[in-house]
Motif scaffolding. Sequence first.
Motif, PDB file in Angstrom:
ATOM      1  N   GLU A  94      11.727  14.632  21.481  1.00 42.85           N
ATOM      2  CA  GLU A  94      11.632  16.046  21.135  1.00 42.85           C
ATOM      3  C   GLU A  94      11.153  16.215  19.698  1.00 42.85           C
ATOM      4  OE1 GLU A  94      11.949  18.886  22.874  1.00 42.85           O
ATOM      5  OE2 GLU A  94      11.975  17.547  24.607  1.00 42.85           O
ATOM      6  N   GLY A  95      11.494  15.261  18.839  1.00 42.20           N
ATOM      7  CA  GLY A  95      11.047  15.327  17.447  1.00 42.20           C
ATOM      8  C   GLY A  95       9.616  14.859  17.317  1.00 42.20           C
ATOM      9  N   LYS A  96       8.692  15.644  17.865  1.00 39.71           N
ATOM     10  CA  LYS A  96       7.306  15.196  17.951  1.00 39.71           C
ATOM     11  C   LYS A  96       6.670  14.978  16.578  1.00 39.71           C
ATOM     12  CE  LYS A  96       6.205  16.974  22.528  1.00 39.71           C
ATOM     13  NZ  LYS A  96       5.287  17.796  23.347  1.00 39.71           N
ATOM     14  N   GLY A  97       7.157  15.699  15.572  1.00 38.10           N
ATOM     15  CA  GLY A  97       6.599  15.506  14.240  1.00 38.10           C
ATOM     16  C   GLY A  97       6.784  14.083  13.754  1.00 38.10           C
ATOM     17  N   GLU A  98       7.945  13.500  14.053  1.00 40.21           N
ATOM     18  CA  GLU A  98       8.207  12.126  13.643  1.00 40.21           C
ATOM     19  C   GLU A  98       7.313  11.150  14.408  1.00 40.21           C
ATOM     20  OE1 GLU A  98      10.124  10.918  11.271  1.00 40.21           O
ATOM     21  OE2 GLU A  98      10.627  12.941  10.633  1.00 40.21           O
ATOM     22  N   ILE A  99       7.098  11.406  15.701  1.00 38.68           N
ATOM     23  CA  ILE A  99       6.238  10.524  16.487  1.00 38.68           C
ATOM     24  C   ILE A  99       4.797  10.611  15.983  1.00 38.68           C
ATOM     25  CG2 ILE A  99       5.364  10.020  18.788  1.00 38.68           C
ATOM     26  CD1 ILE A  99       7.915  11.100  19.939  1.00 38.68           C
ATOM     27  N   VAL A 100       4.357  11.813  15.628  1.00 43.80           N
ATOM     28  CA  VAL A 100       3.006  11.971  15.084  1.00 43.80           C
ATOM     29  C   VAL A 100       2.842  11.138  13.821  1.00 43.80           C
ATOM     30  CG1 VAL A 100       1.430  13.595  13.978  1.00 43.80           C
ATOM     31  CG2 VAL A 100       2.574  14.224  16.110  1.00 43.80           C
ATOM     32  N   ARG A 101       3.844  11.158  12.965  1.00 41.17           N
ATOM     33  CA  ARG A 101       3.762  10.355  11.730  1.00 41.17           C
ATOM     34  C   ARG A 101       3.722   8.867  12.061  1.00 41.17           C
ATOM     35  NH1 ARG A 101       6.376  14.892   9.608  1.00 41.17           N
ATOM     36  NH2 ARG A 101       8.441  14.369  10.423  1.00 41.17           N
ATOM     37  N   LEU A 102       4.471   8.472  13.093  1.00 32.26           N
ATOM     38  CA  LEU A 102       4.433   7.075  13.512  1.00 32.26           C
ATOM     39  C   LEU A 102       3.040   6.707  14.015  1.00 32.26           C
ATOM     40  CD1 LEU A 102       5.692   4.352  14.359  1.00 32.26           C
ATOM     41  CD2 LEU A 102       6.389   5.439  16.493  1.00 32.26           C
ATOM     42  N   LEU A 103       2.459   7.554  14.853  1.00 28.84           N
ATOM     43  CA  LEU A 103       1.142   7.261  15.391  1.00 28.84           C
ATOM     44  C   LEU A 103       0.058   7.323  14.323  1.00 28.84           C
ATOM     45  CD1 LEU A 103       1.223   9.106  18.836  1.00 28.84           C
ATOM     46  CD2 LEU A 103       1.721   6.721  18.320  1.00 28.84           C
ATOM     47  N   ASP A 104       0.273   8.126  13.301  1.00 28.45           N
ATOM     48  CA  ASP A 104      -0.700   8.178  12.214  1.00 28.45           C
ATOM     49  C   ASP A 104      -0.839   6.820  11.527  1.00 28.45           C
ATOM     50  OD1 ASP A 104      -2.035  10.576  12.084  1.00 28.45           O
ATOM     51  OD2 ASP A 104      -0.390  11.614  11.077  1.00 28.45           O
ATOM     52  N   SER A 105       0.243   6.045  11.515  1.00 31.61           N
ATOM     53  CA  SER A 105       0.153   4.710  10.934  1.00 31.61           C
ATOM     54  C   SER A 105      -0.741   3.809  11.779  1.00 31.61           C
ATOM     55  CB  SER A 105       1.542   4.083  10.788  1.00 31.61           C
ATOM     56  OG  SER A 105       2.130   3.816  12.048  1.00 31.61           O
ATOM     57  N   ALA A 106      -0.773   4.074  13.101  1.00 32.46           N
ATOM     58  CA  ALA A 106      -1.684   3.334  13.983  1.00 32.46           C
ATOM     59  C   ALA A 106      -3.111   3.833  13.799  1.00 32.46           C
ATOM     60  CB  ALA A 106      -1.250   3.487  15.436  1.00 32.46           C
ATOM     61  N   ARG A 107      -3.258   5.125  13.497  1.00 35.24           N
ATOM     62  CA  ARG A 107      -4.588   5.690  13.251  1.00 35.24           C
ATOM     63  C   ARG A 107      -5.236   5.003  12.050  1.00 35.24           C
ATOM     64  NH1 ARG A 107      -6.674  11.221  13.646  1.00 35.24           N
ATOM     65  NH2 ARG A 107      -4.590  12.011  14.112  1.00 35.24           N
ATOM     66  N   ALA A 108      -4.424   4.664  11.056  1.00 34.86           N
ATOM     67  CA  ALA A 108      -4.958   4.063   9.835  1.00 34.86           C
ATOM     68  C   ALA A 108      -5.375   2.610  10.035  1.00 34.86           C
ATOM     69  CB  ALA A 108      -3.919   4.148   8.715  1.00 34.86           C
ATOM     70  N   GLY A 109      -4.880   1.976  11.088  1.00 30.15           N
ATOM     71  CA  GLY A 109      -5.201   0.576  11.322  1.00 30.15           C
ATOM     72  C   GLY A 109      -6.511   0.412  12.067  1.00 30.15           C
ATOM     73  N   LYS A 110      -6.952  -0.827  12.198  1.00 28.42           N
ATOM     74  CA  LYS A 110      -8.215  -1.102  12.870  1.00 28.42           C
ATOM     75  C   LYS A 110      -8.034  -1.414  14.357  1.00 28.42           C
ATOM     76  CE  LYS A 110     -10.594  -2.847   8.759  1.00 28.42           C
ATOM     77  NZ  LYS A 110     -11.326  -3.982   8.163  1.00 28.42           N
ATOM     78  N   GLY A 111      -6.812  -1.665  14.778  1.00 30.49           N
ATOM     79  CA  GLY A 111      -6.612  -2.042  16.169  1.00 30.49           C
ATOM     80  C   GLY A 111      -5.223  -1.702  16.650  1.00 30.49           C
ATOM     81  N   MET A 112      -4.786  -2.456  17.646  1.00 28.63           N
ATOM     82  CA  MET A 112      -3.503  -2.216  18.302  1.00 28.63           C
ATOM     83  C   MET A 112      -2.321  -2.349  17.346  1.00 28.63           C
ATOM     84  SD  MET A 112      -2.335  -1.770  21.526  1.00 28.63           S
ATOM     85  CE  MET A 112      -3.731  -2.424  22.465  1.00 28.63           C
ATOM     86  N   LYS A 113      -1.341  -1.463  17.532  1.00 30.57           N
ATOM     87  CA  LYS A 113      -0.087  -1.535  16.794  1.00 30.57           C
ATOM     88  C   LYS A 113       1.054  -1.639  17.797  1.00 30.57           C
ATOM     89  CE  LYS A 113      -1.242  -0.770  12.372  1.00 30.57           C
ATOM     90  NZ  LYS A 113      -0.859  -1.624  11.239  1.00 30.57           N
ATOM     91  N   ILE A 114       1.970  -2.569  17.555  1.00 30.30           N
ATOM     92  CA  ILE A 114       3.134  -2.734  18.421  1.00 30.30           C
ATOM     93  C   ILE A 114       4.384  -2.659  17.558  1.00 30.30           C
ATOM     94  CG2 ILE A 114       4.319  -4.231  20.065  1.00 30.30           C
ATOM     95  CD1 ILE A 114       1.620  -5.536  20.655  1.00 30.30           C
TER      96      ILE A 114
END
Length: 347
Positions: free
Chosen positions: A266-286
Amino acid sequence: MANAPIIELTDRARDVFRLVVESYIEFGQPVGSRTVSRLPGMNLSPASIRNVMQDLEEQGLLSHPHISAGRVPTEGGLRLFVDGMMQAAEPSAQERATIEARLERGGPIEEALASATAALSGLSACAGIVLVPQREPTLRQFSFVPLSDHQALAVMVGGDGSVENRVIDLPAGVTRSMLNEAGNYVTARLGGLTLDQARARLTEEIRDGEAALDAAARELVTRGLAVWSEDHSHRPVLIVRGQANLIDEAAAADLERVRQLLDELEGKGEIVRLLDSARAGKGMKIFIGSENKLFALSGSSVIAAPYRDGEGQVVGVVGVIGPTRLNYARVVPMVDFTAQALSRLMR
């Protein structure tokens, strides 16, 4: 204790560890030495396996969930398995076709993203997530099609060739010729601008008396631009599909973990921030369990990959959220394939 690098494990320890992890991922239950001894390719006695498992526990790779139970991999053990031992399985032809079919339905980009995310959720048995690209649409052509005396269809052709339409209420006294005049004005004077830029220029031209429109036509253009500007500002940044997949038998036995996980979603803002860290990378994030504080309490993992536009720029992220025991070897390539498919869609 720091995890032992894969090169420091003996062949025997590596084989036992791999079998424990694979069995745990498949069945979700603690794995005992007798179970491991019966697996194909294992020629050690239960007693020998028990000693190896004890050593792996001391190295922080396995743990005892209960006194009398077998072992399960720790988060550090799962990380070691994913990074150094996992043999990825490419998506099947049917799985690839399922994902691609969801992207070929047309319509607004958000619908295609949501559809692909739902397909990924169904195939992976996880919750599918996608970070929607924040694109500012530009105007190429604008027109109004009368539907009745009180409503019209506002049709916008975007700079990227996309076509969208919305039903708007008409101001009193608007004629068909006014609809044509208003559409031609937007196309000629505001084409090539973003929605915000178009609204700002319209306001400026009205204020300076430069808008060659009567009052009714001006209001019509203002309404037409406003409906799109408001719509785009409220479009979802994050789409989540398949939350029900997260409540498996193991989760249902721990209602507090289920509640915590659903609260996190439900706290989508926190998930967006998490995914933004994957956006900054060049490939897969686990992210496995407490490697990310957002899912530390629920013990969940996130697999995410960026997707790109025609210029190669990262515009969004797609992935899944699932239990730490999810089938990484199968799901990681599936997420990667979905990201590639979305990149082709954005070209």
